[in-house]
Design an enzyme around this catalytic site. Sequence first.
Site, PDB file in Angstrom:
ATOM      1  N   GLY A   1     -14.236 -23.185 -15.393  1.00  0.00           N
ATOM      2  CA  GLY A   1     -15.694 -23.073 -15.070  1.00  0.00           C
ATOM      3  C   GLY A   1     -15.548 -21.097 -15.368  1.00  0.00           C
ATOM      4  O   GLY A   1     -16.545 -20.548 -15.242  1.00  0.00           O
ATOM      5  N   HIS A   2     -15.159 -20.918 -13.772  1.00  0.00           N
ATOM      6  CA  HIS A   2     -14.678 -18.747 -13.928  1.00  0.00           C
ATOM      7  C   HIS A   2     -14.472 -18.003 -14.700  1.00  0.00           C
ATOM      8  O   HIS A   2     -14.758 -17.266 -15.332  1.00  0.00           O
ATOM      9  CB  HIS A   2     -14.073 -18.930 -12.949  1.00  0.00           C
ATOM     10  CG  HIS A   2     -13.966 -19.030 -11.158  1.00  0.00           C
ATOM     11  ND1 HIS A   2     -13.174 -19.875 -10.993  1.00  0.00           N
ATOM     12  CD2 HIS A   2     -15.056 -18.763 -10.576  1.00  0.00           C
ATOM     13  CE1 HIS A   2     -13.506 -20.413  -9.375  1.00  0.00           C
ATOM     14  NE2 HIS A   2     -14.642 -19.675  -9.723  1.00  0.00           N
TER      15      HIS A   2
ATOM     16  N   LYS B   1     -23.536 -24.076 -11.151  1.00  0.00           N
ATOM     17  CA  LYS B   1     -23.074 -25.123 -10.366  1.00  0.00           C
ATOM     18  C   LYS B   1     -23.996 -24.939  -9.344  1.00  0.00           C
ATOM     19  O   LYS B   1     -24.385 -26.172  -8.521  1.00  0.00           O
ATOM     20  CB  LYS B   1     -21.710 -25.550 -10.221  1.00  0.00           C
ATOM     21  CG  LYS B   1     -21.271 -26.693  -9.680  1.00  0.00           C
ATOM     22  CD  LYS B   1     -19.965 -27.016  -9.408  1.00  0.00           C
ATOM     23  CE  LYS B   1     -18.493 -26.097  -8.555  1.00  0.00           C
ATOM     24  NZ  LYS B   1     -19.409 -26.233  -7.247  1.00  0.00           N
TER      25      LYS B   1
END
Length: 284
Positions: free
Chosen positions: A35-36, A148
Amino acid sequence: MQICTSAEQYYNILRLFPEEYTIGFVPTMGALHQGHISLVKEAKQKCNKVVVSIFVNPTQFNNKQDLASYPRTLEEDCKLLSEFEDITIFAPNVDEIYPEITISQYDMDGLDKNGEGPRRPGHFNGVVQVVSRLFDIIKPHMAFFGEKDFQQLAIITHMSKKMGYPIQITPCPTVRESDGLAMSSRNKLLTSEQREIAPKIYKALSLAKYLYDTEAPEAITPKLLADWVVEQINKEKLLEVEYIEIVNASSLEILNNWSDAEHIQLCAAVFAHPVRLIDNIKLK
Ligand code: PAF
């Protein structure tokens, strides 16, 4: 890849940046995952200099145990980022970020009234405090945040504008595991049984989206749909809903009627004890 741990070291690197540069900033608390990495890739596409901060910010934890157990994996994080050629990592210690103990109180104009706000008192104040401190040091042109953390993104977008930062806040889509679980540093803390069951959260959110598309607005109210999601998730032995809220995606007010908002988001916080997972889905 360059690593710096102080603002002074960072300014020495900044001086060497080319004349025409745009800094893309990815603030993180480490324990990096794909995600990062997707945020870094997006920053790389839009800016010719990318800075990733790795700092577990104590002021945004309202629970000491949560702060203590937050995964700290600096070496692995640097290894993961080494796939990018030209990247600057800013990994300061607490004294560098908070040389004095002054806690400013920020008015978030009601965006912290629901969701995470009342459940994690002081959390968003700490987030705004650290992000503004990092913005002051890094001086980015663009900053990248994952969807998110939907409420965090809304608050940072609002507060950045309100505080006068000339920074483009860029939302990036949630990255999911192949079974649908939203990627999160906290997933590392799940037991194997919890990890197996955790994708049920997104499954329930996706079913809610399906119900919204097919049943709303006539046959179901926001409250009924939220209650239905709670029931679906709480059926799972290892999961316990903290909240399911259907909100106006701009004001983050809880919706009573579908017609009260143009953009609608369903936000969730669920315990796989003691781990707390959050996720959300766009209904409209
Ligand atoms: O989303 C996070 O990881 C943190 O809240 C942030 C934005 C890096 C601030 O500490």
